[in-house]
Write a protein that holds these residues in place. Structure first.
Motif, PDB file in Angstrom:
ATOM      1  N   SER A 194       0.841  -1.190   0.000  1.00  0.00           N
ATOM      2  CA  SER A 194       0.000   0.000   0.000  1.00  0.00           C
ATOM      3  C   SER A 194       0.880   1.245   0.000  1.00  0.00           C
ATOM      4  O   SER A 194       1.824   1.360   0.782  1.00  0.00           O
ATOM      5  N   GLY A 195       0.596   2.173  -0.898  1.00  0.00           N
ATOM      6  CA  GLY A 195       1.394   3.386  -1.029  1.00  0.00           C
ATOM      7  C   GLY A 195       2.399   3.315  -2.157  1.00  0.00           C
ATOM      8  O   GLY A 195       2.837   4.351  -2.671  1.00  0.00           O
ATOM      9  N   GLU A 196       2.781   2.103  -2.560  1.00  0.00           N
ATOM     10  CA  GLU A 196       3.721   1.946  -3.668  1.00  0.00           C
ATOM     11  C   GLU A 196       3.007   1.929  -5.016  1.00  0.00           C
ATOM     12  O   GLU A 196       3.608   2.231  -6.044  1.00  0.00           O
ATOM     13  N   ALA A 197       1.745   1.553  -5.005  1.00  0.00           N
ATOM     14  CA  ALA A 197       0.934   1.502  -6.219  1.00  0.00           C
ATOM     15  C   ALA A 197      -0.526   1.475  -5.788  1.00  0.00           C
ATOM     16  O   ALA A 197      -0.838   1.405  -4.594  1.00  0.00           O
ATOM     17  N   SER A 198      -1.420   1.517  -6.763  1.00  0.00           N
ATOM     18  CA  SER A 198      -2.856   1.502  -6.480  1.00  0.00           C
ATOM     19  C   SER A 198      -3.511   0.341  -7.210  1.00  0.00           C
ATOM     20  O   SER A 198      -3.012  -0.139  -8.238  1.00  0.00           O
ATOM     21  N   TYR A 199      -4.652  -0.075  -6.676  1.00  0.00           N
ATOM     22  CA  TYR A 199      -5.400  -1.163  -7.299  1.00  0.00           C
ATOM     23  C   TYR A 199      -5.771  -0.783  -8.733  1.00  0.00           C
ATOM     24  O   TYR A 199      -6.250   0.316  -8.999  1.00  0.00           O
ATOM     25  N   GLY A 200      -5.550  -1.708  -9.661  1.00  0.00           N
ATOM     26  CA  GLY A 200      -5.893  -1.469 -11.052  1.00  0.00           C
ATOM     27  C   GLY A 200      -4.783  -0.850 -11.874  1.00  0.00           C
ATOM     28  O   GLY A 200      -4.916  -0.740 -13.106  1.00  0.00           O
ATOM     29  N   ASP A 201      -3.684  -0.421 -11.244  1.00  0.00           N
ATOM     30  CA  ASP A 201      -2.545   0.080 -12.012  1.00  0.00           C
ATOM     31  C   ASP A 201      -1.996  -1.042 -12.898  1.00  0.00           C
ATOM     32  O   ASP A 201      -2.113  -2.230 -12.565  1.00  0.00           O
ATOM     33  N   THR A 202      -1.386  -0.673 -14.011  1.00  0.00           N
ATOM     34  CA  THR A 202      -0.790  -1.669 -14.898  1.00  0.00           C
ATOM     35  C   THR A 202       0.711  -1.428 -15.006  1.00  0.00           C
ATOM     36  O   THR A 202       1.179  -0.284 -14.970  1.00  0.00           O
ATOM     37  N   VAL A 203       1.456  -2.528 -15.131  1.00  0.00           N
ATOM     38  CA  VAL A 203       2.910  -2.448 -15.290  1.00  0.00           C
ATOM     39  C   VAL A 203       3.255  -2.880 -16.715  1.00  0.00           C
ATOM     40  O   VAL A 203       2.758  -3.892 -17.215  1.00  0.00           O
ATOM     41  N   ARG A 219       1.476   2.518 -14.995  1.00  0.00           N
ATOM     42  CA  ARG A 219       0.458   3.470 -15.434  1.00  0.00           C
ATOM     43  C   ARG A 219      -0.742   3.359 -14.501  1.00  0.00           C
ATOM     44  O   ARG A 219      -1.206   2.257 -14.191  1.00  0.00           O
ATOM     45  N   GLY A 220      -1.245   4.507 -14.046  1.00  0.00           N
ATOM     46  CA  GLY A 220      -2.382   4.515 -13.136  1.00  0.00           C
ATOM     47  C   GLY A 220      -3.637   3.965 -13.780  1.00  0.00           C
ATOM     48  O   GLY A 220      -3.809   4.018 -15.006  1.00  0.00           O
ATOM     49  N   ALA A 221      -4.546   3.445 -12.939  1.00  0.00           N
ATOM     50  CA  ALA A 221      -5.771   2.832 -13.456  1.00  0.00           C
ATOM     51  C   ALA A 221      -6.613   3.820 -14.247  1.00  0.00           C
ATOM     52  O   ALA A 221      -7.301   3.452 -15.191  1.00  0.00           O
ATOM     53  N   GLY A 222      -6.564   5.108 -13.889  1.00  0.00           N
ATOM     54  CA  GLY A 222      -7.367   6.110 -14.585  1.00  0.00           C
ATOM     55  C   GLY A 222      -6.613   6.867 -15.655  1.00  0.00           C
ATOM     56  O   GLY A 222      -7.156   7.807 -16.240  1.00  0.00           O
ATOM     57  N   PRO A 230       1.179  -6.446 -20.695  1.00  0.00           N
ATOM     58  CA  PRO A 230       1.169  -5.728 -19.419  1.00  0.00           C
ATOM     59  C   PRO A 230       0.484  -6.563 -18.334  1.00  0.00           C
ATOM     60  O   PRO A 230      -0.317  -7.454 -18.617  1.00  0.00           O
ATOM     61  N   GLY A 231       0.797  -6.245 -17.090  1.00  0.00           N
ATOM     62  CA  GLY A 231       0.157  -6.901 -15.957  1.00  0.00           C
ATOM     63  C   GLY A 231      -0.658  -5.896 -15.165  1.00  0.00           C
ATOM     64  O   GLY A 231      -0.221  -4.758 -14.956  1.00  0.00           O
ATOM     65  N   ARG A 232      -1.847  -6.297 -14.739  1.00  0.00           N
ATOM     66  CA  ARG A 232      -2.727  -5.415 -13.965  1.00  0.00           C
ATOM     67  C   ARG A 232      -2.668  -5.812 -12.497  1.00  0.00           C
ATOM     68  O   ARG A 232      -2.875  -6.979 -12.150  1.00  0.00           O
ATOM     69  N   LEU A 233      -2.398  -4.844 -11.632  1.00  0.00           N
ATOM     70  CA  LEU A 233      -2.279  -5.119 -10.206  1.00  0.00           C
ATOM     71  C   LEU A 233      -3.658  -5.400  -9.608  1.00  0.00           C
ATOM     72  O   LEU A 233      -4.582  -4.602  -9.745  1.00  0.00           O
ATOM     73  N   ARG A 234      -3.785  -6.544  -8.951  1.00  0.00           N
ATOM     74  CA  ARG A 234      -5.029  -6.924  -8.298  1.00  0.00           C
ATOM     75  C   ARG A 234      -4.748  -7.188  -6.828  1.00  0.00           C
ATOM     76  O   ARG A 234      -3.591  -7.347  -6.419  1.00  0.00           O
ATOM     77  N   MET A 235      -5.813  -7.243  -6.037  1.00  0.00           N
ATOM     78  CA  MET A 235      -5.647  -7.356  -4.594  1.00  0.00           C
ATOM     79  C   MET A 235      -5.501  -8.805  -4.151  1.00  0.00           C
ATOM     80  O   MET A 235      -6.330  -9.658  -4.467  1.00  0.00           O
ATOM     81  N   MET A 236      -4.409  -9.069  -3.439  1.00  0.00           N
ATOM     82  CA  MET A 236      -4.225 -10.317  -2.710  1.00  0.00           C
ATOM     83  C   MET A 236      -3.748  -9.901  -1.328  1.00  0.00           C
ATOM     84  O   MET A 236      -2.555  -9.883  -1.040  1.00  0.00           O
ATOM     85  N   ASP A 237      -4.699  -9.488  -0.507  1.00  0.00           N
ATOM     86  CA  ASP A 237      -4.425  -8.876   0.787  1.00  0.00           C
ATOM     87  C   ASP A 237      -3.309  -9.612   1.536  1.00  0.00           C
ATOM     88  O   ASP A 237      -3.345 -10.839   1.650  1.00  0.00           O
ATOM     89  N   PRO A 238      -2.276  -8.890   1.988  1.00  0.00           N
ATOM     90  CA  PRO A 238      -2.171  -7.424   2.092  1.00  0.00           C
ATOM     91  C   PRO A 238      -1.416  -6.759   0.941  1.00  0.00           C
ATOM     92  O   PRO A 238      -1.036  -5.593   1.064  1.00  0.00           O
ATOM     93  N   LEU A 239      -1.175  -7.466  -0.168  1.00  0.00           N
ATOM     94  CA  LEU A 239      -0.388  -6.915  -1.265  1.00  0.00           C
ATOM     95  C   LEU A 239      -1.221  -6.745  -2.523  1.00  0.00           C
ATOM     96  O   LEU A 239      -2.241  -7.416  -2.713  1.00  0.00           O
ATOM     97  N   LEU A 240      -0.761  -5.844  -3.393  1.00  0.00           N
ATOM     98  CA  LEU A 240      -1.228  -5.779  -4.770  1.00  0.00           C
ATOM     99  C   LEU A 240      -0.253  -6.599  -5.598  1.00  0.00           C
ATOM    100  O   LEU A 240       0.968  -6.498  -5.410  1.00  0.00           O
TER     101      LEU A 240
END
Length: 257
Positions: free
Chosen positions: A13-22, A60-63, A30-40
Motif C-alpha cells: 500500500s502506497g507503492e501503487a494503487s489497485y488497477g494500475d498496470t505495469v 500506469r495509473g488505473a485512470g 502488461p500486468g494489472r495489479l489486483r488485490m491479494m491482501d495485504p499486497l497488490l
C-alpha cells in the motif's frame, strides 16, 4: 530472468494503487495489479524475443487513459541472453502457460464486493450484505440476480453508498456463482457484476430459505406462526358463534316443551 520466465510483481500500500498496470518491452503483455491482501500483485511473462540487458518497467495509473498521461518509471528487470534453441523452446512453453487466476483476496473487514473478482465464501441459507460504492444517486435503480440467491435484492441508499441484503438458497450447491446487475431502463443482457463462493449450510442449524427470506422482509417466523394461530382461533370463534345462533333460532322455533 530468461525469456519465457514468469515474474510475480508485488506492491505494498502506497507503492501503487489497485488497477494500475505495469508495462515493459520485456513483457509478453502488461500486468494489472489486483488485490491479494495485504499486497497488490500481478504476474507477467518475459517475452521470447526480449533483448538481453536491463529494461525499465513502467507503471500506469488505473485512470490514466489520455495521451497526456505519462507512465511512471517504476522498476527494472534484467533479461539474460538466450540462444535460438532456447527461444524456440520459450515459444512452445509460453503457448502452454495456464490461464491466470483472476480471483482476488480482500481484507475481511472490507465490504463486499470491492471488485468483480472479490470472491468471498458464504454458507448456503445465510444472509449476505452487498455494498456498492460506485453508483451514487442510483437508489432503487439497480437489482441483482444470481443462481445462488433466493430473492432479487435491490440496491438502495440516499448517499454515496448503496446496500442490499441477499438470502442464499439452502439448496445452493457448493461452488462459484456469478452475480448479475440490471439497471433501470437497461437494454440488452445483464452484466456480470460480482462473484461469490457458496459453502455447505451449517450442520448445526436447520436451513430454511423461507425463514431467511421472511427475516429479510422484516417478518419473523414467530410472528407468522402467531398470525396463523390467531387466524385459526378467530375462525373457530366465528364458527362457535354461528352454532350458537343456529341453536337459539332452533330453540325459538320449537318453543319450550
Amino acid at each position: 530472468m530468461r525469456p519465457g520466465d514468469t515474474l510475480t510483481v508485488d506492491a505494498r500500500s502506497g507503492e501503487a494503487s489497485y488497477g494500475d498496470t505495469v508495462h515493459s518491452s520485456a513483457f509478453v503483455a502488461p500486468g494489472r495489479l489486483r488485490m491479494m491482501d495485504p499486497l497488490l500483485t500481478t504476474t507477467v511473462t518475459i517475452a521470447c524475443d526480449a533483448r538481453p540487458g536491463t529494461v525499465p518497467v513502467l507503471r500506469r495509473g488505473a485512470g490514466d487513459v489520455g495521451p497526456d498521461e505519462h507512465p511512471l518509471r517504476w522498476a527494472r528487470v534484467r533479461v539474460r541472453p538466450a540462444g535460438e534453441a532456447a527461444r524456440r523452446a520459450c515459444r512452445d512453453r509460453v503457448k502452454e502457460l495456464p490461464t491466470p487466476d483472476l480471483e482476488e483476496r480482500w481484507a475481511p473487514s472490507d465490504t463486499w464486493p470491492q471488485s468483480e473478482w472479490d470472491v468471498r465464501t458464504f454458507r448456503a441459507g445465510s444472509r449476505v450484505t452487498i455494498t456498492d460504492n460506485d453508483d451514487e444517486g442510483a437508489d432503487g435503480e439497480i437489482s441483482l440476480t444470481s443462481r445462488a440467491f433466493a430473492d432479487r435484492p435491490v440496491l438502495r441508499g440516499a448517499r454515496a453508498v448503496l446496500t442490499a441484503t441477499a438470502t442464499l438458497k439452502c439448496g445452493a450447491a457448493p461452488g462459484l456463482y456469478v452475480v448479475y446487475r440490471h439497471d433501470a431502463g437497461q437494454r440488452g443482457p445483464d452484466r456480470r457484476w460480482a462473484r461469490l463462493r457458496v459453502a455447505p449450510a451449517s450442520p448445526a442449524k436447520a436451513c430454511s430459505t423461507d425463514r431467511a427470506a421472511a427475516r429479510a422482509t422484516g417478518a419473523s417466523p414467530t410472528s407468522v406462526l402467531a398470525w396463523t394461530a390467531g387466524g385459526v382461533l378467530l375462525a373457530a370463534t366465528a364458527g362457535m358463534a354461528l352454532v350458537r345462533r343456529a341453536r337459539v333460532r332452533r330453540f325459538r322455533a320449537e318453543g319450550p316443551e
